[in-house]
Write an enzyme that holds these catalytic residues in place. Structure first.
Site, PDB file in Angstrom:
ATOM      1  N   GLU A 265       2.747   6.053   2.810  1.00 35.24           N
ATOM      2  CA  GLU A 265       2.247   5.387   1.613  1.00 35.24           C
ATOM      3  C   GLU A 265       3.415   4.965   0.728  1.00 35.24           C
ATOM      4  O   GLU A 265       4.373   5.718   0.535  1.00 35.24           O
ATOM      5  CB  GLU A 265       1.346   6.360   0.841  1.00 35.24           C
ATOM      6  CG  GLU A 265       0.837   5.846  -0.490  1.00 35.24           C
ATOM      7  CD  GLU A 265       0.112   6.907  -1.302  1.00 35.24           C
ATOM      8  OE1 GLU A 265      -0.560   6.540  -2.278  1.00 35.24           O
ATOM      9  OE2 GLU A 265       0.221   8.099  -0.946  1.00 35.24           O
ATOM     10  N   LYS A 334      -6.373   0.577  -1.385  1.00 33.89           N
ATOM     11  CA  LYS A 334      -6.975   1.883  -1.633  1.00 33.89           C
ATOM     12  C   LYS A 334      -8.139   1.758  -2.594  1.00 33.89           C
ATOM     13  O   LYS A 334      -8.036   1.125  -3.654  1.00 33.89           O
ATOM     14  CB  LYS A 334      -5.922   2.839  -2.208  1.00 33.89           C
ATOM     15  CG  LYS A 334      -6.396   4.272  -2.399  1.00 33.89           C
ATOM     16  CD  LYS A 334      -5.248   5.152  -2.895  1.00 33.89           C
ATOM     17  CE  LYS A 334      -5.688   6.607  -3.053  1.00 33.89           C
ATOM     18  NZ  LYS A 334      -4.583   7.459  -3.535  1.00 33.89           N
ATOM     19  N   CYS A 392      -3.893   8.352   1.479  1.00 31.56           N
ATOM     20  CA  CYS A 392      -3.665   9.625   0.797  1.00 31.56           C
ATOM     21  C   CYS A 392      -4.968  10.339   0.457  1.00 31.56           C
ATOM     22  O   CYS A 392      -5.698  10.789   1.342  1.00 31.56           O
ATOM     23  CB  CYS A 392      -2.802   9.392  -0.454  1.00 31.56           C
ATOM     24  SG  CYS A 392      -2.056  10.915  -1.113  1.00 31.56           S
TER      25      CYS A 392
END
Length: 513
Positions: A265, A334, A392
């Protein structure tokens, strides 16, 4: 013991909750967790009124979350805009809130049990059903915080394979049932204890003996890169070139056989859709059939002023797929952002008093549309693949990680666990393993400081890199399994299990009346 529980039930609940968290990574003392929940069941059975039932469950939750989430305090040491000591207060404050959900579970079980005369095994089934509802609520209300669901403690036992049927929230109910079986056995009620324990043991044996899917010899080659770049160095402009050389070296020299290369990430400080020179830097690292998956930021600007000046309006935490000819084949943004990490709620109130989000920057990240399957183009004999992405924190949300209408071949979980001390990264990996089990999909994890891993569709860690170590993982992509029952039903599966538990409890109650 009975005298202690009678004199100090609140203290017993708090201490039992604290010890129950030792079942999570890295300690994995799952028998302690089961014993502590057996004690909680006893405390709730003996609660004299609704207030005591809620308070005992709430205190249990305070202890449980305070120990299990201690790693959050470590994140505050990387943000000079916020006082470091506030991290310890944040752990306690968050635990005080999250403990409401176990409190509601104990209150619901106590009130229903007293109101409708559920006792013995019927009460245990009722409590297990209430726990499913409370964990689902914790994962969804106020954007949700699903970290460390109780069922993750079953991973070492093999019984976690039940997640393929009833999902993670259903697993939490199994922990309650195991605790209840222990309590019944301690009371010498061996027949009902065995009726609960035997299916749990069978599940554990199924999980331990269930074969992992075999990776075909011709499966795509993959490389997972872990550069060991700490959070204290990540945003240093002086070290930008050094960090890139580390990533480049660990990615290896281009080779004829096509590879899928996975970076963590936010691996690079680049706006890839706006900076072609950066795309060519990445393309120079790849062979003719390679694809590079890397985290980076997508930014948005707004006009300001009469002269057409611009300023940042917002950003996406994104994953880009880069091709050998410096093109962007796909992008994922995300969707499930971290409050206070990637955006600051109530910014107009909190920013003036000195609070900031933990990720550096003056603008908030914006959420993407949700789970998607990105198509990785076929090249040099490698077939086209569908890749799901969960960046994540997103991977912890059961039932929310896959586009069910367009099922991927595998999931990629680029992450930055450098924030999370020593407990957070291994807990994060454990939750990713549950997603692999639930969905029947392999998962690739790339993190800057660990734990990077390749997980098969049964949740087994095939390869991993420990924390604070630079390196790479070379492997072939593990295959997916056919869609599990949970993959087809999503979180309707644990709710169906909840109804089965309540129906069985009702049948047991009627059988006694």
């Amino acid at each position: 013991m009975n005298a202690l529980l009678a004199r100090h039930p609140r203290l017993a609940a708090l201490l039992a909750g604290f010890l129950s968290a030792t079942g999570f990574e890295p300690l994995k003392l799952w028998p302690v967790t089961i014993a502590c929940f057996a004690l909680l069941i006893l405390l709730i059975e003996r609660a004299p009124d609704r207030r005591a039932a809620f308070l005992r469950g709430w205190l249990f939750g305070v202890g449980h979350f305070t120990l299990g989430l201690n790693w959050i305090a470590h994140a505050f040491t990387y943000q000079d805009a916020m006082p470091h000591w506030f991290g310890y207060g944040a752990v306690v404050l968050l635990s005080l809130y999250l403990a409401v959900y176990p409190g509601l579970a104990t209150l619901g079980a106590w009130w229903t049990g007293r109101r409708f005369a559920f006792t013995g095994p019927a009460f245990l089934l009722l409590f297990a059903g209430c726990w499913i509802a409370s964990e689902y609520a914790r994962a969804t209300i106020f954007t949700g915080f699903a970290w460390n669901p109780l069922g993750v403690t079953l991973l070492p036992t093999g019984a976690a394979i039940a997640a393929t049927l009833i999902g993670t929230y259903g697993l939490g109910a199994l922990v309650l049932l195991a605790a209840g079986a222990c309590m019944l056995a301690a009371r010498r009620q061996y027949r009902p204890a065995a009726a609960i324990a035997v299916p749990l043991v069978a599940l554990a044996l199924w999980g331990q003996l269930s074969p992992a899917p075999t990776t075909p010899a011709g499966a795509p080659l993959i490389r997972v890169v872990q550069p060991n770049i700490g959070q204290d160095e990540k945003y240093s402009a002086e070290l930008e070139q050094t960090h890139f050389r580390t990533l480049a070296t660990l990615s290896g020299k281009p080779r004829p056989a096509p590879r899928l290369i996975f970076w963590p990430e936010a691996a690079i400080p680049a706006y890839l859709d706006m900076e072609p020179e950066w795309r060519w830097r990445l393309a120079d690292l790849m062979g003719p059939g390679d694809l590079l998956m890397t985290g980076a930021t997508k930014v948005y600007f707004k006009d300001k002023g009469p002269y057409g000046t611009t300023e940042l309006a917002g950003a996406n935490n994104s994953l880009f797929v880069v091709t050998p000819d410096a093109q962007l084949a796909a992008r994922y943004d995300k969707a499930h952002l971290v409050p206070y990490g990637e955006y600051l709620p109530m910014r107009s109130i909190l920013q003036p008093i000195g609070l900031s989000r933990l990720v550096p920057g003056d603008v908030d990240f914006w959420p993407g549309p949700g789970p998607q399957s990105l198509t990785l183009p076929a090249t040099l004999g490698r077939p086209a693949l569908k890749m799901g992405v969960q960046i994540c924190y997103e991977i912890i949300f059961s039932g929310q990680v896959v586009d069910r209408a367009n099922r991927p071949d595998f999931l990629f979980n680029p992450s930055n666990d450098a924030w999370f001390g020593s407990w957070g990264p291994v807990q994060h990996l454990a939750q990713a393993r549950l997603r692999a089990l639930e969905e029947g999909l392999p998962i690739i994890r790339a993190t800057p400081t660990g734990v990077s891993a390749i997980v098969d569709a049964r949740g087994h860690v095939l390869h991993s890199l420990s924390s604070h170590r630079a390196g790479y993982l070379d492997s072939r992509l593990p295959p997916p399994l056919p869609a599990t029952l949970f993959a087809r039903l999503g979180n309707w599966a644990p709710f169906a299990f909840l109804l089965i538990l309540l129906g069985t409890a009702l049948a047991l109650r009627r059988g006694k009346s």
